[in-house]
Design a protein around this motif. Structure first.
Motif, mmCIF file in Angstrom:
data_model
loop_
_atom_site.group_PDB
_atom_site.id
_atom_site.type_symbol
_atom_site.label_atom_id
_atom_site.label_comp_id
_atom_site.label_asym_id
_atom_site.label_seq_id
_atom_site.Cartn_x
_atom_site.Cartn_y
_atom_site.Cartn_z
ATOM 1 N N LEU A 1 0.899 -1.221 -0.074
ATOM 2 C CA LEU A 1 -0.025 -0.103 0.000
ATOM 3 C C LEU A 1 0.916 1.074 0.039
ATOM 4 C CD1 LEU A 1 -2.607 1.449 -0.012
ATOM 5 C CD2 LEU A 1 -2.797 1.134 2.588
ATOM 6 N N ARG A 2 2.007 1.478 0.612
ATOM 7 C CA ARG A 2 2.910 2.501 0.660
ATOM 8 C C ARG A 2 3.468 2.876 -0.553
ATOM 9 N NH1 ARG A 2 8.028 2.022 4.363
ATOM 10 N NH2 ARG A 2 8.394 0.371 2.917
ATOM 11 N N ASP A 3 3.450 1.805 -1.495
ATOM 12 C CA ASP A 3 3.946 2.033 -2.737
ATOM 13 C C ASP A 3 3.060 3.101 -3.759
ATOM 14 O OD1 ASP A 3 6.142 0.519 -2.681
ATOM 15 O OD2 ASP A 3 5.396 -1.455 -3.572
ATOM 16 N N HIS A 4 1.601 3.026 -3.150
ATOM 17 C CA HIS A 4 0.797 3.931 -3.672
ATOM 18 C C HIS A 4 0.694 5.206 -3.070
ATOM 19 C CE1 HIS A 4 -0.771 0.658 -6.505
ATOM 20 N NE2 HIS A 4 -0.591 -0.071 -5.603
ATOM 21 N N VAL A 5 0.769 5.096 -1.588
ATOM 22 C CA VAL A 5 0.130 6.268 -0.925
ATOM 23 C C VAL A 5 1.368 7.160 -0.337
ATOM 24 C CG1 VAL A 5 -2.099 5.467 -0.849
ATOM 25 C CG2 VAL A 5 -0.400 5.221 1.037
ATOM 26 N N GLY A 6 2.496 6.441 -0.309
ATOM 27 C CA GLY A 6 3.726 7.034 0.378
ATOM 28 C C GLY A 6 3.813 6.740 1.892
ATOM 29 N N ASP A 7 4.533 7.420 2.521
ATOM 30 C CA ASP A 7 5.054 7.009 3.815
ATOM 31 C C ASP A 7 4.226 7.801 5.061
ATOM 32 O OD1 ASP A 7 7.152 5.324 3.727
ATOM 33 O OD2 ASP A 7 8.506 6.774 3.281
ATOM 34 N N VAL A 8 2.714 7.328 4.817
ATOM 35 C CA VAL A 8 1.705 7.687 5.850
ATOM 36 C C VAL A 8 1.570 6.635 6.948
ATOM 37 C CG1 VAL A 8 0.613 9.555 4.526
ATOM 38 C CG2 VAL A 8 -0.069 6.973 4.149
ATOM 39 N N LEU A 9 2.763 6.485 7.568
ATOM 40 C CA LEU A 9 2.473 5.241 8.489
ATOM 41 C C LEU A 9 2.846 5.632 10.036
ATOM 42 C CD1 LEU A 9 5.268 3.156 6.689
ATOM 43 C CD2 LEU A 9 2.970 3.046 6.285
ATOM 44 N N SER A 10 1.901 5.035 11.091
ATOM 45 C CA SER A 10 2.310 5.134 12.183
ATOM 46 C C SER A 10 3.586 4.277 12.355
ATOM 47 C CB SER A 10 1.194 4.246 12.949
ATOM 48 O OG SER A 10 1.358 3.070 12.723
ATOM 49 N N PRO A 11 4.440 4.711 13.737
ATOM 50 C CA PRO A 11 5.546 4.122 13.980
ATOM 51 C C PRO A 11 5.769 2.311 14.010
ATOM 52 C CG PRO A 11 5.317 6.028 15.423
ATOM 53 C CD PRO A 11 4.011 5.851 14.886
ATOM 54 N N GLU A 12 4.554 1.950 14.530
ATOM 55 C CA GLU A 12 4.169 0.765 14.474
ATOM 56 C C GLU A 12 4.116 -0.105 13.323
ATOM 57 O OE1 GLU A 12 2.337 2.358 18.326
ATOM 58 O OE2 GLU A 12 2.325 2.774 16.266
ATOM 59 N N ALA A 13 3.239 0.685 12.232
ATOM 60 C CA ALA A 13 3.282 0.159 10.835
ATOM 61 C C ALA A 13 4.464 -0.024 9.953
ATOM 62 C CB ALA A 13 2.278 1.043 10.076
ATOM 63 N N ALA A 14 5.321 1.102 10.449
ATOM 64 C CA ALA A 14 6.784 1.304 10.019
ATOM 65 C C ALA A 14 7.517 0.293 10.206
ATOM 66 C CB ALA A 14 7.271 2.576 10.404
#
Length: 249
Positions: free
Chosen positions: A169-182
């Motif tokens: 999903l990040r490949d489409h929307v970029g680094d909009v991640l929580s620390p846990e998801a990162a």
């Protein structure tokens, strides 16, 4: 994108996101992908007891039994290998204290079944429907396993599987991640041999030693499935065939 563990994590995050992705690599969501690949609608059910048969009868569905309880009359189980070899059934009730419990904990939030087998398909589907943005956030819920006292045991395979979905999903929307998801994404990227890691994990070893090595092999078929099981009217059905996003109708 956010990331948490188990039914309690789903309960906490579901009211604050637009979609919940369950990841239970060994074996609920892998089993769901195998069944949905074959065209089966899968009804999750939280309890593996006598009420499951009643629930299956109410929904005119076949009932999956325990891995060691399969027979000619009841060939369906939580084992992906057993499901792959079983006769086709259009409707299947799949009891699971982990994956099914998370599905029930999501309330009315749309639910998707993600696994290593369909991580890229799920990421693409989420992006296509506008999920993974600040306006339509996503929660990845790793199922984990259970200790003998029924407490949650975080499971490596679900961390890696969640990271695979996050990465797609990040490949489409970029680094909009929580620390846990990162961190989940980092775990996936840091795992050079995903198949070996899952097979060597506590859950993988347990299944292999119990005679279910083929279930582990199927669970690590990276991106072998293009189906996206979406919980619709109580059952997981393929959402990748053009059906509308359940949130948008």
């Amino acid at each position: 994108m956010r990331f948490e563990w188990g039914p309690t994590g789903a309960q906490r995050l579901a009211p604050h996101v637009s979609c919940v992705v369950i990841v239970d690599v060994l074996s609920f969501t892998t089993a769901v992908t195998v069944a949905v690949d074959a065209g089966t609608c899968v009804f999750p059910y939280r309890w593996r007891d006598e009420t499951a048969a009643v629930f299956a009868a109410q929904h005119e569905a076949s009932l999956a039994v325990g891995r060691r309880a399969t027979s000619a009359a009841t060939p369906w189980s939580l084992s992906p290998a057993a499901l792959r070899g079983a006769p086709f059934t259009p409707r299947l009730v799949l009891p699971s204290p982990n994956g099914s419990a998370i599905a029930a904990s999501a309330g009315g939030t749309p639910v998707v079944a993600g696994a290593l087998r369909n991580a890229t398909a799920v990421g693409n589907w989420l992006a296509r429907h506008g999920y993974g943005t600040p306006d339509r956030p996503v929660a990845l819920i790793a199922a984990g396993e259970r200790w003998p006292d029924d407490s949650l045991r975080p499971a490596l395979e679900d961390l890696i599987g969640s990271g695979a979905v996050v990465t797609a999903l990040r490949d489409h929307v970029g680094d909009v991640l929580s620390p846990e998801a990162a961190v989940a994404a980092s775990a996936f990227h840091a795992t050079r041999d995903v198949g070996a890691a899952v097979a060597g994990s506590a859950s993988g070893r347990e299944l292999t030693e119990g005679g279910f090595a083929q279930d582990v092999a199927i669970a690590t078929e990276r991106d072998a499935s293009a189906t996206v099981p979406v919980l619709t009217e109580g059952a997981f059905r393929d959402g990748a065939d053009g059906r509308p996003d359940p949130m948008r109708g």
